[in-house]
Design a protein around this motif. Structure first.
Motif, PDB file in Angstrom:
ATOM      1  N   ILE A  11      72.030 128.167  23.608  1.00  0.00           N
ATOM      2  CA  ILE A  11      72.615 128.602  24.879  1.00  0.00           C
ATOM      3  C   ILE A  11      71.764 128.192  26.090  1.00  0.00           C
ATOM      4  O   ILE A  11      72.069 128.568  27.215  1.00  0.00           O
ATOM      5  CB  ILE A  11      72.844 130.131  24.896  1.00  0.00           C
ATOM      6  CG1 ILE A  11      71.530 130.881  24.647  1.00  0.00           C
ATOM      7  CG2 ILE A  11      73.902 130.533  23.892  1.00  0.00           C
ATOM      8  CD1 ILE A  11      71.675 132.376  24.812  1.00  0.00           C
ATOM      9  N   LYS A  12      70.707 127.410  25.839  1.00  0.00           N
ATOM     10  CA  LYS A  12      69.951 126.841  26.963  1.00  0.00           C
ATOM     11  C   LYS A  12      70.708 125.659  27.562  1.00  0.00           C
ATOM     12  O   LYS A  12      70.448 125.267  28.694  1.00  0.00           O
ATOM     13  CB  LYS A  12      68.568 126.394  26.500  1.00  0.00           C
ATOM     14  CG  LYS A  12      67.636 127.535  26.124  1.00  0.00           C
ATOM     15  CD  LYS A  12      66.264 127.006  25.753  1.00  0.00           C
ATOM     16  CE  LYS A  12      65.311 128.156  25.409  1.00  0.00           C
ATOM     17  NZ  LYS A  12      63.956 127.650  25.051  1.00  0.00           N
ATOM     18  N   VAL A  51      72.158 138.053  26.248  1.00  0.00           N
ATOM     19  CA  VAL A  51      71.516 136.732  26.210  1.00  0.00           C
ATOM     20  C   VAL A  51      70.067 136.827  25.735  1.00  0.00           C
ATOM     21  O   VAL A  51      69.630 136.064  24.859  1.00  0.00           O
ATOM     22  CB  VAL A  51      71.580 136.064  27.599  1.00  0.00           C
ATOM     23  CG1 VAL A  51      70.690 134.816  27.648  1.00  0.00           C
ATOM     24  CG2 VAL A  51      73.012 135.698  27.949  1.00  0.00           C
ATOM     25  N   ARG A  55      68.439 135.299  22.234  1.00  0.00           N
ATOM     26  CA  ARG A  55      67.299 134.387  22.231  1.00  0.00           C
ATOM     27  C   ARG A  55      66.169 134.921  21.349  1.00  0.00           C
ATOM     28  O   ARG A  55      65.408 134.144  20.767  1.00  0.00           O
ATOM     29  CB  ARG A  55      66.783 134.179  23.654  1.00  0.00           C
ATOM     30  CG  ARG A  55      67.706 133.340  24.527  1.00  0.00           C
ATOM     31  CD  ARG A  55      67.232 133.309  25.962  1.00  0.00           C
ATOM     32  NE  ARG A  55      68.082 132.454  26.792  1.00  0.00           N
ATOM     33  CZ  ARG A  55      67.992 132.383  28.117  1.00  0.00           C
ATOM     34  NH1 ARG A  55      67.091 133.115  28.757  1.00  0.00           N
ATOM     35  NH2 ARG A  55      68.792 131.577  28.794  1.00  0.00           N
ATOM     36  N   TRP A  69      79.063 132.994  24.992  1.00  0.00           N
ATOM     37  CA  TRP A  69      79.096 132.003  26.067  1.00  0.00           C
ATOM     38  C   TRP A  69      79.482 132.645  27.394  1.00  0.00           C
ATOM     39  O   TRP A  69      78.970 132.257  28.456  1.00  0.00           O
ATOM     40  CB  TRP A  69      80.067 130.881  25.711  1.00  0.00           C
ATOM     41  CG  TRP A  69      79.514 129.897  24.740  1.00  0.00           C
ATOM     42  CD1 TRP A  69      79.917 129.685  23.449  1.00  0.00           C
ATOM     43  CD2 TRP A  69      78.422 128.988  24.953  1.00  0.00           C
ATOM     44  NE1 TRP A  69      79.164 128.707  22.864  1.00  0.00           N
ATOM     45  CE2 TRP A  69      78.234 128.252  23.757  1.00  0.00           C
ATOM     46  CE3 TRP A  69      77.595 128.728  26.048  1.00  0.00           C
ATOM     47  CZ2 TRP A  69      77.257 127.269  23.635  1.00  0.00           C
ATOM     48  CZ3 TRP A  69      76.614 127.747  25.921  1.00  0.00           C
ATOM     49  CH2 TRP A  69      76.452 127.029  24.732  1.00  0.00           C
ATOM     50  N   LYS A  72      76.425 134.238  28.631  1.00  0.00           N
ATOM     51  CA  LYS A  72      75.476 133.218  29.078  1.00  0.00           C
ATOM     52  C   LYS A  72      75.796 132.757  30.502  1.00  0.00           C
ATOM     53  O   LYS A  72      74.911 132.636  31.357  1.00  0.00           O
ATOM     54  CB  LYS A  72      75.513 132.020  28.117  1.00  0.00           C
ATOM     55  CG  LYS A  72      74.638 130.829  28.542  1.00  0.00           C
ATOM     56  CD  LYS A  72      75.477 129.698  29.071  1.00  0.00           C
ATOM     57  CE  LYS A  72      74.762 128.373  29.233  1.00  0.00           C
ATOM     58  NZ  LYS A  72      73.441 128.356  29.774  1.00  0.00           N
ATOM     59  N   TYR A  75      75.151 135.564  32.984  1.00  0.00           N
ATOM     60  CA  TYR A  75      73.692 135.664  33.160  1.00  0.00           C
ATOM     61  C   TYR A  75      73.185 134.547  34.063  1.00  0.00           C
ATOM     62  O   TYR A  75      72.427 134.789  35.014  1.00  0.00           O
ATOM     63  CB  TYR A  75      73.010 135.583  31.798  1.00  0.00           C
ATOM     64  CG  TYR A  75      71.498 135.549  31.857  1.00  0.00           C
ATOM     65  CD1 TYR A  75      70.764 136.727  31.961  1.00  0.00           C
ATOM     66  CD2 TYR A  75      70.815 134.341  31.822  1.00  0.00           C
ATOM     67  CE1 TYR A  75      69.378 136.697  32.025  1.00  0.00           C
ATOM     68  CE2 TYR A  75      69.433 134.300  31.891  1.00  0.00           C
ATOM     69  CZ  TYR A  75      68.713 135.473  31.990  1.00  0.00           C
ATOM     70  OH  TYR A  75      67.344 135.433  32.063  1.00  0.00           O
ATOM     71  N   ASP A  76      73.610 133.317  33.792  1.00  0.00           N
ATOM     72  CA  ASP A  76      73.168 132.179  34.597  1.00  0.00           C
ATOM     73  C   ASP A  76      73.619 132.281  36.042  1.00  0.00           C
ATOM     74  O   ASP A  76      72.964 131.760  36.947  1.00  0.00           O
ATOM     75  CB  ASP A  76      73.697 130.865  34.006  1.00  0.00           C
ATOM     76  CG  ASP A  76      73.004 130.495  32.705  1.00  0.00           C
ATOM     77  OD1 ASP A  76      71.975 131.133  32.379  1.00  0.00           O
ATOM     78  OD2 ASP A  76      73.479 129.571  32.012  1.00  0.00           O
TER      79      ASP A  76
END
Length: 280
Positions: A11-12, A51, A55, A69, A72, A75-76
């Motif tokens: 997910i990076k 997230v 990790r 996703w 993710k 979060y981003d």
């Protein structure tokens, strides 16, 4: 129905293949989705926990790949990628579409008087400063002095350019004056970006090999990157700031515009391709 999530998802990286236009478009539509601005603190915190736990190898029972996703991208959209801190709301990428379209519409609408030119150029550069500070690099942080110098220089450059061109445009066809905001924004980018990234010009940016191993820092790579950023920023401004003036110049001569008195700012926001061209 999505199955329970695998432990091997990276997910990076973006969910979609960035080697294709469709993949890039899907990724950036998610990154700039304005609906993320409206998410509650509880939703953002839940996404952060999901997230960070994933990790760390901890998965919530029943978590699906689609939910991971989604978490993710939420979060981003709200947390800084280097520091992990929650970002100021109007500095987030999800706020770029409504903020840029509104400010651009106002700059293109209120260009006839000097006070309006000065005010909206100041608003635009203030917004840019907030975005630059919010998205500052954790590897090469921006100091308060650097931020202040970049803000002052970009604002001054934009205002001086706008007023100078506005004065010259009085002797030219009326449509020319509509391009003054675009010229001012272009000039501000030429000043603001090098100032904001002066540390990179001095010390360089990280250079890695094909395996991602860091080889060192290169000032030459930094110069090339900054030139590319300046050119791309000016190019990205063109659809929203160079095309609408031509459209509006034609529309304002139409009878329905004179009768309805529909405010040009609303039409600028409507015809702006801000969200679409940012997918590139």
């Amino acid at each position: 129905m999505s199955e329970e999530v695998s432990r091997n998802i990276n997910i990076k990286e973006p969910r979609w293949d960035q080697g294709t236009f469709t993949g890039r478009a899907k990724h950036f539509f998610m990154v700039t989705d304005p609906r993320n601005v409206l998410l509650s603190s509880e939703t953002l915190e839940e996404a952060r926990v999901t997230v960070e736990n994933y990790r760390a190898g901890i998965m919530k029972p029943g978590l699906t790949e689609d939910e991971l996703w989604r978490a993710k991208y939420i979060y981003d959209s709200a947390f800084h990628p280097d520091t992990g801190e929650k970002m100021f709301v109007i500095g987030r990428m999800s706020a770029q579409v409504p903020m840029n379209m509104s400010i651009t519409g106002c700059m293109l609408t209120f260009y006839r008087t000097t006070p309006a030119v000065v005010f909206w150029q100041w608003v635009n550069q203030s917004f840019n400063a907030i975005v630059n500070y919010t998205n500052r690099s954790g590897d090469a942080p921006i100091t308060v002095n650097q931020l202040g110098a970049a803000y002052a220089s970009a604002t001054t450059g934009a205002v001086v350019t706008a007023l100078g061109l506005k004065s010259l445009a009085t002797r030219l066809p009326p449509i020319i004056s509509r391009f003054v905001p675009f010229a001012a924004v272009a000039a501000a980018n030429c000043i603001n970006i090098p100032f904001m990234r002066q540390r990179e010009l001095k010390y360089g940016i990280p250079v890695t090999d094909e395996n991602g191993n860091r080889l060192g820092e290169s000032p030459n790579a930094a110069r090339q990157a900054i030139v590319q950023v300046v050119v791309s920023r000016i190019g990205m401004a063109m659809p929203a700031m160079a095309i609408p003036p031509v459209i509006m110049n034609a529309l304002e001569k139409r009878a329905f515009m004179k009768v309805s008195k529909l405010h040009p700012c609303l039409l600028y926001c409507f015809v702006s391709t801000e969200w679409i061209y940012r997918t590139y």
